[in-house]
Design a protein around this motif. Structure first.
Motif, PDB file in Angstrom:
ATOM      1  N   UNK A  65      11.808 -32.639 -16.530  1.00 17.50           N
ATOM      2  CA  UNK A  65      12.138 -32.926 -15.136  1.00 17.50           C
ATOM      3  C   UNK A  65      11.341 -31.935 -14.298  1.00 17.50           C
ATOM      4  N   UNK A  66      10.544 -32.442 -13.382  1.00 15.55           N
ATOM      5  CA  UNK A  66       9.753 -31.566 -12.522  1.00 15.55           C
ATOM      6  C   UNK A  66      10.077 -31.878 -11.068  1.00 15.55           C
ATOM      7  N   UNK A  67       9.741 -30.930 -10.189  1.00 15.49           N
ATOM      8  CA  UNK A  67      10.029 -31.198  -8.790  1.00 15.49           C
ATOM      9  C   UNK A  67       9.596 -30.096  -7.858  1.00 15.49           C
ATOM     10  N   UNK A  68      10.021 -30.214  -6.618  1.00 13.55           N
ATOM     11  CA  UNK A  68       9.732 -29.316  -5.491  1.00 13.55           C
ATOM     12  C   UNK A  68       8.438 -29.747  -4.816  1.00 13.55           C
TER      13      UNK A  68
ATOM     14  N   UNK B  36      -2.699 -24.274  -4.764  1.00 10.21           N
ATOM     15  CA  UNK B  36      -2.698 -24.488  -3.331  1.00 10.21           C
ATOM     16  C   UNK B  36      -1.506 -23.829  -2.641  1.00 10.21           C
ATOM     17  N   UNK B  37      -0.677 -23.105  -3.410  1.00 12.19           N
ATOM     18  CA  UNK B  37       0.432 -22.357  -2.822  1.00 12.19           C
ATOM     19  C   UNK B  37       1.759 -23.077  -2.803  1.00 12.19           C
ATOM     20  N   UNK B  38       1.868 -24.263  -3.447  1.00 12.23           N
ATOM     21  CA  UNK B  38       3.115 -25.017  -3.445  1.00 12.23           C
ATOM     22  C   UNK B  38       4.058 -24.507  -4.534  1.00 12.23           C
ATOM     23  N   UNK B  39       5.353 -24.458  -4.198  1.00  8.99           N
ATOM     24  CA  UNK B  39       6.383 -24.105  -5.171  1.00  8.99           C
ATOM     25  C   UNK B  39       6.657 -25.313  -6.067  1.00  8.99           C
ATOM     26  N   UNK B  40       6.758 -25.074  -7.391  1.00  6.48           N
ATOM     27  CA  UNK B  40       6.971 -26.150  -8.348  1.00  6.48           C
ATOM     28  C   UNK B  40       8.011 -25.738  -9.391  1.00  6.48           C
TER      29      UNK B  40
ATOM     30  N   UNK C  21      10.613 -33.665  -3.911  1.00  6.38           N
ATOM     31  CA  UNK C  21      10.165 -34.459  -5.049  1.00  6.38           C
ATOM     32  C   UNK C  21      10.912 -34.094  -6.331  1.00  6.38           C
ATOM     33  N   UNK C  22      11.170 -35.103  -7.153  1.00  4.30           N
ATOM     34  CA  UNK C  22      11.857 -34.927  -8.430  1.00  4.30           C
ATOM     35  C   UNK C  22      11.410 -36.070  -9.337  1.00  4.30           C
TER      36      UNK C  22
ATOM     37  N   UNK D 110       9.772 -41.723 -10.794  1.00  3.45           N
ATOM     38  CA  UNK D 110       9.831 -40.886  -9.597  1.00  3.45           C
ATOM     39  C   UNK D 110      11.212 -41.055  -8.967  1.00  3.45           C
ATOM     40  N   UNK D 111      12.082 -40.086  -9.196  1.00  4.42           N
ATOM     41  CA  UNK D 111      13.371 -40.113  -8.506  1.00  4.42           C
ATOM     42  C   UNK D 111      13.130 -39.958  -7.004  1.00  4.42           C
ATOM     43  N   UNK D 112      12.434 -38.875  -6.643  1.00  2.00           N
ATOM     44  CA  UNK D 112      11.937 -38.662  -5.281  1.00  2.00           C
ATOM     45  C   UNK D 112      10.421 -38.506  -5.384  1.00  2.00           C
TER      46      UNK D 112
END
Length: 397
Positions: A101-104, A82-86, A30-31, A43-45
Protein backbone atom coordinates in the motif's frame (compact mmCIF):
# COMPACT_ATOMS: atom_id res chain seq x y z
CA UNK A 1 -0.21 -18.68 -11.80
CA UNK A 2 0.79 -19.52 -8.24
CA UNK A 3 -1.56 -19.53 -5.28
CA UNK A 4 -0.58 -16.07 -4.08
CA UNK A 5 -1.13 -14.54 -7.53
CA UNK A 6 -4.50 -16.27 -7.78
CA UNK A 7 -5.53 -14.95 -4.36
CA UNK A 8 -4.47 -11.47 -5.35
CA UNK A 9 -6.62 -11.67 -8.50
CA UNK A 10 -9.62 -12.95 -6.55
CA UNK A 11 -9.29 -10.15 -4.01
CA UNK A 12 -8.98 -7.56 -6.76
CA UNK A 13 -12.18 -8.85 -8.35
CA UNK A 14 -14.06 -8.45 -5.06
CA UNK A 15 -15.49 -5.24 -3.66
CA UNK A 16 -12.16 -4.15 -2.23
CA UNK A 17 -12.72 -0.46 -2.95
CA UNK A 18 -16.22 -0.32 -1.47
CA UNK A 19 -15.01 -2.11 1.66
CA UNK A 20 -12.86 0.88 2.55
CA UNK A 21 -14.93 3.65 0.98
CA UNK A 22 -16.01 4.97 4.37
CA UNK A 23 -12.44 5.60 5.44
CA UNK A 24 -11.29 6.74 2.01
CA UNK A 25 -13.87 9.50 2.01
CA UNK A 26 -11.98 11.07 4.91
CA UNK A 27 -8.83 11.65 2.86
CA UNK A 28 -8.11 13.03 -0.60
CA UNK A 29 -4.42 12.12 -0.54
CA UNK A 30 -3.24 9.42 -2.96
CA UNK A 31 -3.49 5.79 -1.82
CA UNK A 32 -2.72 2.87 -4.15
CA UNK A 33 -2.41 -0.92 -4.02
CA UNK A 34 0.53 -2.31 -6.02
CA UNK A 35 2.11 -5.70 -6.64
CA UNK A 36 5.69 -6.65 -5.60
CA UNK A 37 7.03 -5.53 -9.00
CA UNK A 38 5.67 -2.00 -8.75
CA UNK A 39 2.68 -2.43 -11.06
CA UNK A 40 -0.45 -0.56 -9.98
CA UNK A 41 -3.37 -2.84 -9.14
CA UNK A 42 -5.89 -0.37 -7.76
CA UNK A 43 -6.03 3.38 -7.18
CA UNK A 44 -8.07 3.97 -4.04
CA UNK A 45 -7.23 7.68 -4.34
CA UNK A 46 -5.45 8.68 -7.57
CA UNK A 47 -1.87 9.94 -7.75
CA UNK A 48 -1.18 13.56 -8.78
CA UNK A 49 -0.99 14.12 -12.52
CA UNK A 50 2.66 15.16 -12.13
CA UNK A 51 3.54 11.75 -10.67
CA UNK A 52 1.59 9.90 -13.35
CA UNK A 53 2.89 11.75 -16.39
CA UNK A 54 6.36 12.92 -15.36
CA UNK A 55 7.62 10.33 -12.89
CA UNK A 56 5.95 6.97 -13.58
CA UNK A 57 7.51 4.61 -16.10
CA UNK A 58 4.07 4.12 -17.63
CA UNK A 59 0.45 4.62 -16.67
CA UNK A 60 0.28 1.33 -14.76
CA UNK A 61 3.76 1.26 -13.20
CA UNK A 62 5.30 3.28 -10.38
CA UNK A 63 8.29 5.59 -10.63
CA UNK A 64 11.83 4.35 -9.96
CA UNK A 65 11.97 6.13 -6.58
CA UNK A 66 9.16 3.91 -5.32
CA UNK A 67 10.34 0.72 -6.99
CA UNK A 68 13.78 1.02 -5.37
CA UNK A 69 12.08 0.93 -1.96
CA UNK A 70 9.87 -2.12 -2.48
CA UNK A 71 11.49 -4.39 0.05
CA UNK A 72 10.00 -6.88 2.55
CA UNK A 73 10.07 -5.72 6.14
CA UNK A 74 8.77 -2.62 7.81
CA UNK A 75 7.24 0.18 5.86
CA UNK A 76 8.91 3.50 5.41
CA UNK A 77 8.24 7.11 4.63
CA UNK A 78 10.58 8.84 2.21
CA UNK A 79 11.03 12.03 0.22
CA UNK A 80 11.41 11.62 -3.54
CA UNK A 81 13.82 13.52 -5.79
CA UNK A 82 11.24 16.26 -6.32
CA UNK A 83 10.62 16.76 -2.58
CA UNK A 84 7.28 14.92 -2.25
CA UNK A 85 6.46 12.95 0.91
CA UNK A 86 5.72 9.27 0.17
CA UNK A 87 4.60 6.22 2.15
CA UNK A 88 5.38 2.54 1.44
CA UNK A 89 3.76 -0.21 3.54
CA UNK A 90 4.23 -3.91 2.67
CA UNK A 91 1.44 -6.52 2.80
CA UNK A 92 3.03 -9.61 4.33
CA UNK A 93 1.96 -13.25 4.12
CA UNK A 94 4.33 -15.77 5.78
CA UNK A 95 7.15 -13.19 5.79
CA UNK A 96 6.70 -12.60 2.06
CA UNK A 97 5.65 -9.20 0.66
CA UNK A 98 2.85 -9.99 -1.77
CA UNK A 99 2.05 -6.35 -2.42
CA UNK A 100 2.28 -2.84 -1.03
CA UNK A 101 0.00 0.00 0.00
CA UNK A 102 1.57 3.29 -1.05
CA UNK A 103 0.40 6.85 -0.77
CA UNK A 104 0.81 10.54 0.08
CA UNK A 105 2.70 12.05 -2.94
CA UNK A 106 2.33 15.52 -1.45
CA UNK A 107 4.52 18.34 -0.24
CA UNK A 108 4.67 18.96 3.49
CA UNK A 109 4.42 22.54 4.66
CA UNK A 110 8.15 22.43 5.39
CA UNK A 111 9.12 21.10 1.97
CA UNK A 112 6.74 23.09 -0.22
CA UNK A 113 9.54 25.43 -1.27
CA UNK A 114 10.99 22.54 -3.32
CA UNK A 115 8.04 22.89 -5.67
CA UNK A 116 9.63 26.08 -6.97
CA UNK A 117 13.03 24.45 -7.44
CA UNK A 118 11.83 21.89 -9.98
CA UNK A 119 13.57 22.46 -13.32
CA UNK A 120 10.55 22.69 -15.61
CA UNK A 121 12.55 23.28 -18.80
CA UNK A 122 14.80 20.26 -18.19
CA UNK A 123 11.78 18.03 -17.64
CA UNK A 124 10.07 19.47 -20.74
CA UNK A 125 13.11 18.61 -22.85
CA UNK A 126 13.48 15.12 -21.38
CA UNK A 127 9.80 14.20 -21.61
CA UNK A 128 9.08 16.18 -24.80
CA UNK A 129 6.20 17.99 -23.15
CA UNK A 130 5.09 21.61 -23.11
CA UNK A 131 6.53 23.59 -20.15
CA UNK A 132 3.08 25.06 -19.48
CA UNK A 133 1.63 21.57 -19.00
CA UNK A 134 4.40 20.65 -16.55
CA UNK A 135 4.02 23.90 -14.62
CA UNK A 136 0.28 23.33 -14.31
CA UNK A 137 0.75 19.74 -13.10
CA UNK A 138 3.24 20.93 -10.46
CA UNK A 139 0.82 23.61 -9.26
CA UNK A 140 -1.86 20.99 -8.57
CA UNK A 141 0.33 18.94 -6.19
CA UNK A 142 -1.17 19.27 -2.72
CA UNK A 143 0.66 20.67 0.30
CA UNK A 144 -0.46 18.98 3.53
CA UNK A 145 0.23 19.71 7.20
CA UNK A 146 2.47 17.20 8.97
CA UNK A 147 -0.23 15.95 11.36
CA UNK A 148 -2.56 15.16 8.44
CA UNK A 149 0.20 13.23 6.66
CA UNK A 150 0.66 11.20 9.86
CA UNK A 151 -3.08 10.48 10.03
CA UNK A 152 -2.99 9.38 6.38
CA UNK A 153 -0.05 7.09 7.18
CA UNK A 154 -2.11 5.47 9.94
CA UNK A 155 -4.98 5.00 7.50
CA UNK A 156 -2.59 3.37 4.95
CA UNK A 157 -1.20 1.10 7.66
CA UNK A 158 -4.66 0.06 8.75
CA UNK A 159 -5.72 -0.78 5.17
CA UNK A 160 -2.48 -2.73 4.58
CA UNK A 161 -3.08 -4.85 7.70
CA UNK A 162 -6.70 -5.54 6.80
CA UNK A 163 -5.83 -6.47 3.21
CA UNK A 164 -3.24 -8.83 4.68
CA UNK A 165 -6.02 -10.38 6.75
CA UNK A 166 -8.18 -10.69 3.63
CA UNK A 167 -5.33 -12.43 1.81
CA UNK A 168 -4.83 -14.86 4.67
CA UNK A 169 -8.51 -15.73 4.63
CA UNK A 170 -8.44 -16.28 0.87
CA UNK A 171 -5.30 -18.42 0.95
CA UNK A 172 -6.96 -20.59 3.59
CA UNK A 173 -9.92 -21.01 1.20
CA UNK A 174 -12.28 -19.05 3.42
CA UNK A 175 -15.02 -17.67 1.20
CA UNK A 176 -17.33 -16.07 3.74
CA UNK A 177 -17.19 -12.29 4.08
CA UNK A 178 -15.47 -10.74 7.08
CA UNK A 179 -18.24 -10.21 9.62
CA UNK A 180 -16.49 -7.87 11.96
CA UNK A 181 -13.79 -5.25 12.03
CA UNK A 182 -10.66 -5.63 14.12
CA UNK A 183 -10.31 -3.64 17.33
CA UNK A 184 -7.48 -1.72 15.70
CA UNK A 185 -9.72 -0.75 12.78
CA UNK A 186 -12.51 0.39 15.09
CA UNK A 187 -10.11 2.52 17.13
CA UNK A 188 -8.47 4.04 14.06
CA UNK A 189 -11.79 4.74 12.33
CA UNK A 190 -13.14 6.42 15.45
CA UNK A 191 -9.98 8.48 15.78
CA UNK A 192 -10.18 9.68 12.18
CA UNK A 193 -13.91 10.40 12.36
CA UNK A 194 -13.43 12.33 15.60
CA UNK A 195 -10.65 14.30 13.96
CA UNK A 196 -12.88 15.01 10.97
CA UNK A 197 -15.73 16.17 13.22
CA UNK A 198 -13.44 18.55 15.10
CA UNK A 199 -11.97 19.92 11.88
CA UNK A 200 -15.00 19.74 9.62
CA UNK A 201 -14.98 23.50 9.32
CA UNK A 202 -11.25 23.81 8.65
CA UNK A 203 -11.56 23.21 4.94
CA UNK A 204 -10.02 26.44 3.71
CA UNK A 205 -6.64 25.71 2.22
CA UNK A 206 -3.97 27.12 4.57
CA UNK A 207 -2.16 28.59 1.56
CA UNK A 208 -5.18 30.76 0.94
CA UNK A 209 -4.78 32.11 4.47
CA UNK A 210 -1.06 32.73 4.00
CA UNK A 211 -1.63 34.47 0.67
CA UNK A 212 -4.43 36.55 2.16
CA UNK A 213 -2.30 37.69 5.06
CA UNK A 214 0.46 38.62 2.63
CA UNK A 215 -2.01 40.62 0.58
CA UNK A 216 -3.21 42.45 3.69
CA UNK A 217 0.37 43.14 4.76
CA UNK A 218 1.26 44.61 1.36
CA UNK A 219 -1.83 46.81 1.30
CA UNK A 220 -1.25 47.96 4.87
CA UNK A 221 2.32 48.86 4.00
CA UNK A 222 1.48 51.01 1.01
CA UNK A 223 -1.76 52.58 2.21
CA UNK A 224 -3.84 53.09 5.28
CA UNK A 225 -7.21 52.59 3.70
CA UNK A 226 -10.73 51.34 4.16
CA UNK A 227 -9.84 48.38 1.94
CA UNK A 228 -7.37 47.11 4.51
CA UNK A 229 -9.93 47.42 7.28
CA UNK A 230 -12.52 45.54 5.24
CA UNK A 231 -10.08 42.75 4.44
CA UNK A 232 -9.16 42.27 8.06
CA UNK A 233 -12.78 42.24 9.17
CA UNK A 234 -13.72 39.77 6.42
CA UNK A 235 -10.87 37.45 7.31
CA UNK A 236 -11.75 37.65 10.99
CA UNK A 237 -15.40 36.79 10.32
CA UNK A 238 -14.40 34.03 7.91
CA UNK A 239 -12.11 32.37 10.44
CA UNK A 240 -14.66 32.74 13.23
CA UNK A 241 -17.32 31.03 11.11
CA UNK A 242 -14.98 28.26 9.94
CA UNK A 243 -13.76 27.49 13.45
CA UNK A 244 -17.21 26.73 14.81
CA UNK A 245 -16.87 23.28 16.37
CA UNK A 246 -20.12 21.80 15.21
CA UNK A 247 -21.66 19.92 12.34
CA UNK A 248 -25.17 21.35 12.56
CA UNK A 249 -27.54 22.74 9.98
CA UNK A 250 -26.97 26.42 9.21
CA UNK A 251 -29.13 28.72 7.13
CA UNK A 252 -28.31 29.07 3.47
CA UNK A 253 -28.11 32.80 4.16
CA UNK A 254 -25.30 32.42 6.70
CA UNK A 255 -23.43 30.07 4.35
CA UNK A 256 -23.75 32.58 1.52
CA UNK A 257 -22.57 35.46 3.73
CA UNK A 258 -19.49 33.41 4.60
CA UNK A 259 -18.83 32.59 0.93
CA UNK A 260 -19.22 36.25 -0.04
CA UNK A 261 -16.46 37.19 2.43
CA UNK A 262 -14.26 34.45 1.01
CA UNK A 263 -14.82 35.67 -2.57
CA UNK A 264 -14.29 39.30 -1.56
CA UNK A 265 -10.83 38.44 -0.20
CA UNK A 266 -10.02 36.39 -3.28
CA UNK A 267 -11.14 39.29 -5.47
CA UNK A 268 -8.60 41.54 -3.75
CA UNK A 269 -5.90 38.96 -4.50
CA UNK A 270 -6.80 38.25 -8.11
CA UNK A 271 -8.18 41.69 -9.02
CA UNK A 272 -9.69 41.66 -12.53
CA UNK A 273 -8.83 37.97 -13.02
CA UNK A 274 -11.81 37.03 -10.83
CA UNK A 275 -15.44 38.00 -11.13
CA UNK A 276 -18.20 36.54 -9.02
CA UNK A 277 -21.96 36.73 -8.73
CA UNK A 278 -24.25 35.49 -5.97
CA UNK A 279 -27.92 35.20 -6.89
CA UNK A 280 -29.82 33.70 -3.96
CA UNK A 281 -33.41 34.86 -3.47
CA UNK A 282 -34.40 36.02 0.02
CA UNK A 283 -37.10 33.35 0.38
CA UNK A 284 -34.44 30.64 -0.06
CA UNK A 285 -31.94 31.98 2.51
CA UNK A 286 -33.85 30.85 5.67
CA UNK A 287 -33.72 27.18 4.58
CA UNK A 288 -31.05 25.09 6.28
CA UNK A 289 -28.07 23.14 5.02
CA UNK A 290 -25.06 21.41 6.68
CA UNK A 291 -22.33 23.93 7.47
CA UNK A 292 -19.41 24.36 5.06
CA UNK A 293 -21.10 22.47 2.22
CA UNK A 294 -21.08 25.17 -0.46
CA UNK A 295 -17.73 26.86 0.28
CA UNK A 296 -15.46 23.91 -0.64
CA UNK A 297 -17.21 23.63 -4.01
CA UNK A 298 -16.68 27.35 -4.64
CA UNK A 299 -13.03 27.00 -3.61
CA UNK A 300 -12.63 24.04 -5.96
CA UNK A 301 -14.10 26.10 -8.82
CA UNK A 302 -11.61 28.86 -8.10
CA UNK A 303 -8.53 26.65 -7.68
CA UNK A 304 -9.12 24.16 -10.50
CA UNK A 305 -11.27 26.23 -12.83
CA UNK A 306 -10.38 29.92 -12.64
CA UNK A 307 -6.82 30.11 -11.28
CA UNK A 308 -5.15 28.11 -14.11
CA UNK A 309 -6.67 30.42 -16.76
CA UNK A 310 -4.39 33.28 -17.78
CA UNK A 311 -7.28 35.73 -17.98
CA UNK A 312 -9.14 34.32 -14.99
CA UNK A 313 -12.89 33.88 -15.07
CA UNK A 314 -16.16 34.06 -13.20
CA UNK A 315 -17.84 32.06 -10.44
CA UNK A 316 -21.60 32.25 -10.07
CA UNK A 317 -23.67 30.88 -7.19
CA UNK A 318 -27.41 30.67 -7.68
CA UNK A 319 -30.36 28.74 -6.29
CA UNK A 320 -33.89 27.85 -7.26
CA UNK A 321 -36.82 26.32 -5.46
CA UNK A 322 -39.07 23.86 -7.25
CA UNK A 323 -41.92 22.21 -5.38
CA UNK A 324 -40.35 20.69 -2.25
CA UNK A 325 -36.73 20.86 -3.36
CA UNK A 326 -33.98 23.49 -3.50
CA UNK A 327 -31.12 23.30 -5.99
CA UNK A 328 -27.98 25.34 -5.36
CA UNK A 329 -25.62 25.66 -8.34
CA UNK A 330 -21.94 26.65 -8.40
CA UNK A 331 -21.01 27.60 -11.96
CA UNK A 332 -17.63 28.65 -13.34
CA UNK A 333 -16.26 29.31 -16.80
CA UNK A 334 -12.81 27.90 -16.03
CA UNK A 335 -10.89 24.92 -17.37
CA UNK A 336 -12.98 22.16 -15.82
CA UNK A 337 -11.73 19.49 -13.46
CA UNK A 338 -8.19 18.09 -13.77
CA UNK A 339 -7.79 14.95 -15.84
CA UNK A 340 -7.13 12.78 -12.78
CA UNK A 341 -10.38 13.88 -11.15
CA UNK A 342 -12.40 13.29 -14.30
CA UNK A 343 -10.92 9.80 -14.60
CA UNK A 344 -11.92 9.01 -11.05
CA UNK A 345 -15.44 10.22 -11.78
CA UNK A 346 -15.67 7.76 -14.67
CA UNK A 347 -14.85 4.76 -12.49
CA UNK A 348 -18.01 2.82 -11.67
CA UNK A 349 -17.07 2.39 -8.03
CA UNK A 350 -16.32 6.12 -7.67
CA UNK A 351 -19.28 8.07 -8.92
CA UNK A 352 -17.89 11.21 -7.31
CA UNK A 353 -14.38 12.33 -6.48
CA UNK A 354 -13.17 11.80 -2.93
CA UNK A 355 -13.84 15.35 -1.73
CA UNK A 356 -17.17 15.50 -3.52
CA UNK A 357 -18.13 12.05 -2.27
CA UNK A 358 -17.58 13.21 1.31
CA UNK A 359 -19.83 16.22 0.70
CA UNK A 360 -22.43 14.06 -1.02
CA UNK A 361 -22.29 11.62 1.89
CA UNK A 362 -22.94 14.40 4.42
CA UNK A 363 -25.96 15.63 2.46
CA UNK A 364 -27.41 12.13 2.16
CA UNK A 365 -26.85 11.54 5.86
CA UNK A 366 -29.02 14.56 6.67
CA UNK A 367 -31.67 14.44 3.98
CA UNK A 368 -31.79 10.99 2.34
CA UNK A 369 -30.34 9.21 -0.66
CA UNK A 370 -32.39 11.16 -3.19
CA UNK A 371 -30.50 14.34 -2.30
CA UNK A 372 -26.85 15.26 -2.57
CA UNK A 373 -24.22 16.65 -4.90
CA UNK A 374 -24.15 16.31 -8.70
CA UNK A 375 -21.50 17.28 -11.23
CA UNK A 376 -23.72 18.48 -14.05
CA UNK A 377 -20.88 19.24 -16.44
CA UNK A 378 -17.14 19.84 -16.57
CA UNK A 379 -15.23 20.69 -19.73
CA UNK A 380 -13.06 23.45 -21.16
CA UNK A 381 -16.01 25.83 -21.06
CA UNK A 382 -16.29 25.43 -17.29
CA UNK A 383 -17.98 23.35 -14.61
CA UNK A 384 -21.38 23.23 -12.99
CA UNK A 385 -21.90 21.49 -9.64
CA UNK A 386 -25.31 21.36 -7.97
CA UNK A 387 -26.49 20.63 -4.43
CA UNK A 388 -30.03 19.39 -3.92
CA UNK A 389 -31.81 19.56 -0.55
CA UNK A 390 -35.44 19.40 0.59
CA UNK A 391 -37.27 22.55 1.64
CA UNK A 392 -38.45 20.84 4.82
CA UNK A 393 -35.65 18.51 5.86
CA UNK A 394 -36.25 15.58 8.13
CA UNK A 395 -32.67 15.28 9.34
CA UNK A 396 -31.56 11.65 9.56
CA UNK A 397 -28.47 12.09 11.73
Amino acid sequence: MNKTDKTLKILMDSNLYSRYSGLLSLSNISLLLIDPNGDILLEFNPSPEFCKVICQECETRLCSDYISRLKPGKGERFVCRYGLENIVLPIHIDNQAIGYVIGAQVFSTDSEYQKYLIDIMAIATEKKLEPEFIAKSISTIKTIEENKIEIHEQLCNHIAKNICYDFSESINNTDKAIARLSIEKEMLEKKIIDLEAKNMSLVINPHFLFNTLNSIARIAYFEKSHTTEELIYCLSDLLRYNLKQDDELHTIGSEVDNIEKYLYIQKIRFKNRLEYEIDIAEHIKPHRIPNMIIQPIVENALIHGITPKRDGGKVKICAEKYKNNITISVIDNGNGFPKAVLQSLQQPESKLGIGFRSTDKRLKRYFGDEYGLTIVKSDYSGSTVTISIPTKPNARR
